[in-house]
Design an enzyme around this catalytic site. Structure first.
Site, PDB file in Angstrom:
ATOM      1  N   LYS A 147       0.952  -1.040  -0.032  1.00  0.00           N
ATOM      2  CA  LYS A 147       0.087  -0.087  -0.124  1.00  0.00           C
ATOM      3  C   LYS A 147       0.916   1.048   0.252  1.00  0.00           C
ATOM      4  CE  LYS A 147      -1.776   3.025   2.483  1.00  0.00           C
ATOM      5  NZ  LYS A 147      -1.814   4.143   1.443  1.00  0.00           N
ATOM      6  N   GLU A 204       9.958  17.532  13.875  1.00  0.00           N
ATOM      7  CA  GLU A 204      10.425  17.363  12.582  1.00  0.00           C
ATOM      8  C   GLU A 204       9.532  18.174  11.635  1.00  0.00           C
ATOM      9  OE1 GLU A 204       9.155  13.550  10.476  1.00  0.00           O
ATOM     10  OE2 GLU A 204      11.086  13.441   9.711  1.00  0.00           O
TER      11      GLU A 204
HETATM   12  P1  NAD Z   1       2.496   8.915   6.871  1.00  0.00           P
HETATM   13  O1  NAD Z   1       2.700   8.178   8.243  1.00  0.00           O
HETATM   14  O2  NAD Z   1       1.414   9.965   6.755  1.00  0.00           O
HETATM   15  O3  NAD Z   1       1.904   7.811   5.793  1.00  0.00           O
HETATM   16  C1  NAD Z   1       2.918   6.539   5.405  1.00  0.00           C
HETATM   17  C2  NAD Z   1       1.902   5.580   4.774  1.00  0.00           C
HETATM   18  O4  NAD Z   1       1.126   5.172   6.090  1.00  0.00           O
HETATM   19  C3  NAD Z   1       1.190   6.123   3.871  1.00  0.00           C
HETATM   20  O5  NAD Z   1       0.896   4.793   2.953  1.00  0.00           O
HETATM   21  C4  NAD Z   1      -0.115   6.216   4.436  1.00  0.00           C
HETATM   22  O6  NAD Z   1      -1.311   6.071   3.488  1.00  0.00           O
HETATM   23  C5  NAD Z   1      -0.072   5.033   5.526  1.00  0.00           C
HETATM   24  N1  NAD Z   1      -1.166   5.540   6.530  1.00  0.00           N
HETATM   25  C6  NAD Z   1      -1.440   6.380   6.999  1.00  0.00           C
HETATM   26  N2  NAD Z   1      -2.344   6.094   8.237  1.00  0.00           N
HETATM   27  C7  NAD Z   1      -2.204   4.743   8.343  1.00  0.00           C
HETATM   28  C8  NAD Z   1      -3.078   3.821   9.125  1.00  0.00           C
HETATM   29  N3  NAD Z   1      -3.680   4.183  10.184  1.00  0.00           N
HETATM   30  N4  NAD Z   1      -2.902   2.278   9.163  1.00  0.00           N
HETATM   31  C9  NAD Z   1      -2.197   2.070   7.935  1.00  0.00           C
HETATM   32  N5  NAD Z   1      -1.448   3.030   7.172  1.00  0.00           N
HETATM   33  C10 NAD Z   1      -1.508   4.121   7.157  1.00  0.00           C
HETATM   34  O7  NAD Z   1       3.786   9.518   6.592  1.00  0.00           O
HETATM   35  P2  NAD Z   1       4.228  10.506   5.167  1.00  0.00           P
HETATM   36  O8  NAD Z   1       3.823  11.762   5.122  1.00  0.00           O
HETATM   37  O9  NAD Z   1       3.706   9.456   3.812  1.00  0.00           O
HETATM   38  O10 NAD Z   1       5.675  10.269   5.303  1.00  0.00           O
HETATM   39  C11 NAD Z   1       6.499  11.270   5.580  1.00  0.00           C
HETATM   40  C12 NAD Z   1       6.867  10.620   7.125  1.00  0.00           C
HETATM   41  O11 NAD Z   1       7.774   9.526   6.689  1.00  0.00           O
HETATM   42  C13 NAD Z   1       8.100  11.583   7.772  1.00  0.00           C
HETATM   43  O12 NAD Z   1       7.903  11.786   9.114  1.00  0.00           O
HETATM   44  C14 NAD Z   1       9.374  10.776   7.514  1.00  0.00           C
HETATM   45  O13 NAD Z   1      10.614  11.340   8.519  1.00  0.00           O
HETATM   46  C15 NAD Z   1       9.373   9.653   7.400  1.00  0.00           C
HETATM   47  N6  NAD Z   1      10.162   8.695   6.688  1.00  0.00           N
HETATM   48  C16 NAD Z   1      11.004   7.895   7.551  1.00  0.00           C
HETATM   49  C17 NAD Z   1      11.915   7.304   6.824  1.00  0.00           C
HETATM   50  C18 NAD Z   1      12.706   6.363   7.517  1.00  0.00           C
HETATM   51  O14 NAD Z   1      13.547   5.240   7.099  1.00  0.00           O
HETATM   52  N7  NAD Z   1      12.915   6.406   8.987  1.00  0.00           N
HETATM   53  C19 NAD Z   1      11.915   7.349   5.302  1.00  0.00           C
HETATM   54  C20 NAD Z   1      11.118   8.103   4.652  1.00  0.00           C
HETATM   55  C21 NAD Z   1      10.126   8.890   5.407  1.00  0.00           C
END
Ligand code: NAD
Length: 479
Positions: free
Chosen positions: A172, A379
């Site tokens: 997903k 962040e």
């Molecule tokens: P997000 O948490 O909003 O979404 C990430 C994924 O989770 C998306 O596919 C989203 O649809 C899904 N999601 C959201 N709510 C969910 C739920 N309740 N159940 C299951 N899936 C759900 O994050 P984002 O805005 O897409 O990404 C940015 C964040 O990602 C930043 O905080 C960044 O630091 C982090 N990030 C971390 C790494 C790492 O390796 N540590 C790498 C890249 C990005």
């Protein structure tokens, strides 16, 4: 282009809600349409992945590896087209996006090779005539949930090791990267990957993500995204006792000691803080400078930022494109407003040189806030970095570690002793000297400490530990 699901080898366009994707570099331009799935698509994908798993796991590692090599070749052949689509969908500058796709190709090849590498250990037995060894076995069906900021590399660094270990996958992707995900699945569909081994379901996290985590019968979850979502996923998985991995946010520091080579350091800070418009989990967002060189460092940084071009992501000459979406623009905009009200802006790039309306935010460095201030602790995930001063190595390290996050940290110095001390004491999963905070290589473990990670690691050999269980085998071959 339209997003679509790939389930059990079939292309399915959900009939539910839809939304138009516009180019963040030029919001008047439509890139495509997203069609959002319902939980029923997740359950369909679960059945397809379960049905395919036994046969996939019974192939030899070499045979699975061959298919990963085909996936690498197919991706390499379509690299430019995919990079351009992703640039238009989420605004990453085209040069960087090309690099990301190339990394995806390398990851596929790296894990393809794992199909024929040793996957266990011979363990001497205390008994006679006993052969005892450990071997990796697949987990089963793995849910892969990915963010939008690395729309190609992050999915591949999860999917490739999951597949080579003999698992099948339900993927997903983030809403903001769903067209790129659809195209990537189309590219993989050109290979001999059997139906149901990789399944793509497009949709909203809170609608289908919850079904995937809480209802579908999956054996493991690998998630990258925000700390808030990661925490929910960790709780859900722990209560079901399934294996999980959550890679989350960061507030990465670069520490610059007074003996650093500033000519080399400033470009590394600029790149760490502003490439990908600061939207890397490993982006530099705190710059901690030893007081003795603060002023000369700031002057060089000002000159570098003044030459930093912001513009349309497809322009190969710009340093960074826009932020990825209207939500990102609003969220980062709030921090920019805090910065202009509560801090002093010391360096800022010129306005974007794009003629069109887009989600452009000028790279900005601020000073004059306390170490506990939200600009130093939260962040931002955008092109905004904060400067702090330190009276020497110990205070710099104390500031570096004063955060709930622990993803990446860098030190700039010419002194070997300081370099080694920093590698020992910095509280981060990835610690670097004279290198920017971003850019860890794919063959090395990737992950964080503290609230940045569930403490497992991705990439390199470490990913194989996550995507498999260890079985201890013993046979007494003569009585
Ligand atoms: P997000 O948490 O909003 O979404 C990430 C994924 O989770 C998306 O596919 C989203 O649809 C899904 N999601 C959201 N709510 C969910 C739920 N309740 N159940 C299951 N899936 C759900 O994050 P984002 O805005 O897409 O990404 C940015 C964040 O990602 C930043 O905080 C960044 O630091 C982090 N990030 C971390 C790494 C790492 O390796 N540590 C790498 C890249 C990005």
């Amino acid at each position: 282009m339209q997003s679509k699901n790939w389930i059990g080898g079939e292309w399915i366009t959900p009939a539910g809600g839809e939304s138009v994707v516009t180019n963040p570099s030029r919001t008047a331009e439509e890139v495509g349409v997203l069609r959002f799935s319902q939980p029923s698509h997740i359950f369909q994908a679960e059945q397809a992945a379960r049905a395919a798993q036994k046969q996939w796991s019974q192939l030899t590692g070499a045979a699975r590896g061959e298919i990963l090599y085909q996936m690498a070749a197919a991706l390499e052949a379509q690299a430019e087209e995919l990079a351009r689509l992703a640039s238009r969908e989420m605004g990453k500058q085209i040069g960087e996006m090309r690099g990301e796709v190339a990394r995806g190709v390398s990851l596929l090849r790296y894990y393809a090779g794992e199909g024929v590498r040793a996957n266990g250990n011979l363990i001497p037995s205390a008994d006679t005539n006993v052969l005892q060894y450990s071997r990796r076995v697949p987990l089963g069906v793995v849910a892969v949930i990915t963010p939008w900021n690395f729309p190609v590399a992050i999915p591949i660094w999860k999917i490739a090791p999951a597949l080579i270990c003999g698992n099948t996958v339900i993927w997903k992707p983030a809403e903001n990267a769903s067209l790129t995900a659809t195209r990537l699945a189309e590219i993989f569909a050109e290979t001999r990957l059997p139906a149901g081994v990789l399944n793509l379901v497009i949709g909203k996290g809170r609608e289908i993500g919850t079904a995937l985590i809480e209802e579908a019968v999956v054996d493991a979850v690998s998630f990258t995204g925000s700390s808030a979502t990661g925490r929910q996923i960790a709780i859900a998985c722990a209560s079901r006792n399934i294996k999980y991995q959550t890679e989350m946010g960061g507030k990465n520091a670069a520490v610059i000691l007074s003996d650093a080579d500033l000519d080399k350091t400033v470009p590394a800070i600029l790149s760490g803080a502003f490439r990908s418009a600061g939207q890397k989990c490993t982006a530099t967002s705190r710059i901690i400078v030893e007081r003795a060189i603060y002023q000369p460092f700031v002057e060089r940084l000002q000159a570098a930022i003044a030459a930093c071009r912001v513009g349309a992501a497809l322009d190969p000459e710009v340093y960074l494109g826009p932020v990825a979406s209207a939500e990102q623009y609003e969220k980062v905009g709030k921090y920019m407003a805090i910065a202009s009200n509560h801090a002093r802006v010391v360096a800022q790039s010129p306005e974007a040189d794009a003629a069109d309306e887009g989600y452009y935010i000028r790279p900005t460095v601020v000073e004059g806030v306390e170490a506990g201030h939200p600009l130093v602790q939260e962040e931002v995930f955008g092109p905004l970095a904060v400067l702090l001063q330190a009276d020497g190595f110990d205070e710099a390290v104390e500031l570096c570690n004063r955060t709930v996050y622990g993803l990446s940290a860098s030190l700039f110095t010419r002194d070997l002793a300081s370099a080694h001390r920093f590698l020992d004491v910095a509280e981060a999963g990835m610690v670097r000297v004279n290198q920017e905070t971003a850019g860890v290589e794919y063959q090395a473990p990737f992950g964080g400490m503290k609230l940045s990670s569930s403490h497992t690691r991705e990439q390199g050999q470490a990913a194989l530990d996550f995507y498999s269980a260890v079985k201890t085998c013993a046979i007494k071959y003569a009585w």
